[in-house]
Design an enzyme around this catalytic site. Sequence first.
Site, mmCIF file in Angstrom:
data_model
loop_
_atom_site.group_PDB
_atom_site.id
_atom_site.type_symbol
_atom_site.label_atom_id
_atom_site.label_comp_id
_atom_site.label_asym_id
_atom_site.label_seq_id
_atom_site.Cartn_x
_atom_site.Cartn_y
_atom_site.Cartn_z
ATOM 1 N N ASP A 137 0.853 -1.180 0.000
ATOM 2 C CA ASP A 137 0.000 0.000 0.000
ATOM 3 C C ASP A 137 0.902 1.249 0.000
ATOM 4 O O ASP A 137 1.803 1.348 -0.824
ATOM 5 C CB ASP A 137 -0.957 -0.079 1.192
ATOM 6 C CG ASP A 137 -1.995 1.024 1.261
ATOM 7 O OD1 ASP A 137 -2.976 0.959 0.505
ATOM 8 O OD2 ASP A 137 -1.817 1.946 2.065
ATOM 9 N N HIS A 139 -7.453 -6.715 0.204
ATOM 10 C CA HIS A 139 -6.335 -5.769 0.148
ATOM 11 C C HIS A 139 -5.283 -6.020 1.220
ATOM 12 O O HIS A 139 -4.081 -5.941 0.941
ATOM 13 C CB HIS A 139 -6.875 -4.339 0.281
ATOM 14 C CG HIS A 139 -5.813 -3.289 0.265
ATOM 15 N ND1 HIS A 139 -4.958 -3.094 -0.807
ATOM 16 C CD2 HIS A 139 -5.458 -2.365 1.205
ATOM 17 C CE1 HIS A 139 -4.137 -2.098 -0.540
ATOM 18 N NE2 HIS A 139 -4.406 -1.633 0.670
#
Length: 302
Positions: free
Chosen positions: A105, A266
């Site tokens: 991320d 994610h």
Amino acid sequence: MFEGFRDEWIDVGEVGLRVRHGGDGPPVLLIHGHPRTGATWHRVAPLLVAAGFTVVCPDMRGYGRSGKAPIEDDHLQQSKRTVARDLHTLMTKLGHDQYAAVGHDRGCYVALRLALDHAGSVRKLVVMDGVPISEALSRCDARFARDWYHWFFFAQRDKPERAILADPDAWYAGDPTRMGEENYAEFWEATNDPDTVKAMLEDYRAGLGVDNDHELADRAAGHTVACPTLFLWSTRDDMEVLYGDPLAIWRRWAPGLRGVPIESGHHMAEENPEALAAAVTGFLRQPDRPSSDSGQFGGEPR
């Protein structure tokens, strides 16, 4: 969490960093994303230690319990270049002149910056669930603006702090069952602290300004990542929806690239740590020379 790891506060210059580290073997730096802390790796780190690596899990500056620097007009204090310098100093202080950098991320942007700015020290690079900031912005369309609106909202002055801090639990909505109770407790502490929330937003403000400028300068100068690089993406995230083939984007930056999908949402370090650790371990055990899309390890290569 992190049984057998040391938990320390280490001064790296402008700020101090909270860091957990343990193991014996080639060093691996794990860099978390937003709005996590180094605790997001609590299921992955022991697997890497068991595989024979030394593992370093810091809270990046501005995040978690690490230091918060005074805010500058151009947000340079939270730029990926500045954060990368912190982490390089940290690794040097821990005695690791060369290491692998693994980022997820927002952490993948820091890992990329480490590989570009400290190429002599980063022997392998792993980037997860992201493409370079400049590449994302150059492809920004209505779908990106709708699904990733927070990039632009977080970059506004004062308003996002007011919105988030009015009800942090509703905004960030962590799940202690999925994250693990102790990891969630650190996440909750961070996302309910006004200073940390502001510093995390500064990450995004730097992203749309100085970070994008730094990447564009790299592209103009023809700079690329010299070391072997692995891109991992979550099958239930939106990398392919947004970018089609994210590997094609990353190959412009890292000629020695290969990629492996991870069956996960994610937050793959929390949702599928075994598959993630296997992919990282297999990659790190490969010879250090760049090898584009050859061999196999820990998953189906693409």
